[in-house]
Scaffold this active site. Structure first.
Site, short mmCIF file in Angstrom:
data_model
loop_
_atom_site.label_atom_id
_atom_site.label_comp_id
_atom_site.label_asym_id
_atom_site.label_seq_id
_atom_site.Cartn_x
_atom_site.Cartn_y
_atom_site.Cartn_z
N TYR A 46 102.83 62.17 92.13
CA TYR A 46 104.20 62.89 92.89
C TYR A 46 104.65 63.84 91.69
CZ TYR A 46 106.04 61.05 88.44
OH TYR A 46 107.01 60.83 86.76
N SER A 79 109.43 66.35 82.01
CA SER A 79 110.50 66.72 80.33
C SER A 79 108.84 66.34 80.27
CB SER A 79 110.77 65.51 80.14
OG SER A 79 110.46 64.43 79.75
N THR A 112 111.78 60.80 81.66
CA THR A 112 111.54 59.64 80.38
C THR A 112 110.22 60.33 79.16
OG1 THR A 112 109.67 58.78 81.84
CG2 THR A 112 112.36 57.75 81.90
N GLU A 306 102.21 54.09 48.79
CA GLU A 306 101.25 54.16 47.89
C GLU A 306 101.00 55.50 47.92
OE1 GLU A 306 98.01 52.31 49.86
OE2 GLU A 306 99.46 51.61 51.00
#
Ligand code: GLU
Length: 349
Positions: A46, A79, A112, A306
């Site tokens: 899509y 996005s 998203t 560390e």
């Protein structure tokens, strides 16, 4: 006036005033799969960002039962193509709208892929306690069982809800409400991709009815010093993904390319091979701010575990994942390049 006319005038008045009492929610569309289209309803391929905001609103006719909605199109991109220019336009427009007394809340539709970064950018730069709520979808608008319409319905309901105010920028998706600070995308295609794995969700929404479980722990929106209303650009910050036997020259390349900050997506608790640590140390000596985050999903990166951050002048990302650490570092660099001051920001926001 006869009785029939009187009752119809009263009914018209009540229907007018009932609608006027509904909260006013502005829907700002930026693109994404929620506005995506495919050639058929049952295919994976899509194109994002094809459908405009008016079509998105029309797909959810029941919206007018929960809010007076109006739409604005800021961009129409997948996005993965979200940009600083769109971010700045979006933040400025939200601040303008939120300052208007006739706007009660703002819902934003967004792809998203980078939603967590945009949400956190707005979480730090929106100067309002009014609800600002992002949503998106994993399936395009033309798909079987498209998840966009109910996600928009729920996001508008949250944006219209006074109980959502003051909780910072939220993401309402898949029946859950997340804080921008905590949310992350965890699955490439599933509709339940979004999680807030470290601190948990803010609440839940079922067909527009929401429950809230908590407020965000860290400061946000009106309680940050970050304001981009007059900004035209953001400082360059690169993320470097750390791996076995990684060479240091990628760090040198980022510095040479003009990075003002580097986020190391470190292994484990923000660790890195010695060659990378040496290169990052050289970068700090040239004024580049280095933040140690982690490529691991859960936990926080604290100082001096560390890696001797005090000696090397590094900043520890605390709870922020690499893309969100990059957002905060960019905003921080607009104010200071002092690693100690920036560490204080990472401890606060
Ligand atoms: N690449 C798309 C985007 O972020 C896919 C993700 C989505 O919106 O679901 O816009």
């Amino acid at each position: 006036m006869n009785f029939k006319i009187l009752t119809s005038v009263l009914a018209a008045a009540l229907s007018c005033c009932g609608a006027a009492e509904l909260p006013a929610v502005k829907i700002i569309a930026t693109g994404g799969t929620i506005a995506g289209e495919a050639a058929t309803s049952a295919q994976s391929g899509y194109t994002s960002g094809q459908v405009g905001v008016d079509t998105l609103i029309k797909a959810v006719p029941t919206l007018n039962k929960i809010a007076r909605v109006s739409g604005e199109q800021i961009s129409n991109v997948g996005s993965q193509d979200m940009s600083d220019a769109i971010w700045l336009k979006l933040a400025k427009r939200i601040n303008e709208l939120a300052a208007q007394p006739d706007v009660d809340g703002i819902a934003i539709t967004h792809g998203t892929d980078t939603m967590e970064e945009t949400a956190y950018f707005l979480h730090l730069t929106v100067k309002s306690r009014k609800p600002v709520v992002l949503t998106g979808s994993m399936r395009p608008s033309t798909a079987l069982s498209a998840d966009g319409p109910l996600n928009i319905y729920n996001a508008v309901a949250v944006a219209a809800d006074p109980l959502a105010a003051g909780r910072g920028v939220l993401v309402s998706i898949n029946d859950q409400i997340h804080s921008a600070h905590d949310i992350t995308k965890t699955h490439t295609t599933a509709t339940d991709t979004f999680m807030s794995p470290y601190r948990g969700v803010i609440g839940a929404t079922a067909y527009g009815v929401s429950q809230y479980y908590r407020t965000p722990f860290r400061k946000h929106t009106v309680d940050t010093p970050f304001n981009v209303d007059n900004a035209t650009s953001l400082p360059r910050v690169d993320i470097l993904y750390v791996y076995e036997d990684m060479p240091g020259d990628l760090v040198d390349a980022a510095v040479k390319a003009g990075a003002k900050g580097i986020v190391a997506a470190g292994v484990g608790n923000g660790n890195m091979p010695k060659a990378v640590m040496d290169a990052l140390s050289r970068a700090t000596q040239q004024g580049v701010v280095v933040v140690r985050a982690s490529r691991v999903t859960l936990g926080f990166v604290g100082r001096n575990v560390e890696v001797d951050d005090d000696k090397l002048n590094f900043v520890a990302a605390e709870e922020l994942n690499p893309p969100k650490a990059r957002v905060l570092l960019r905003l921080a660099l607009m104010q200071t390049s002092d690693p100690k001051a920036i560490q204080a920001m990472f401890n606060t926001y």
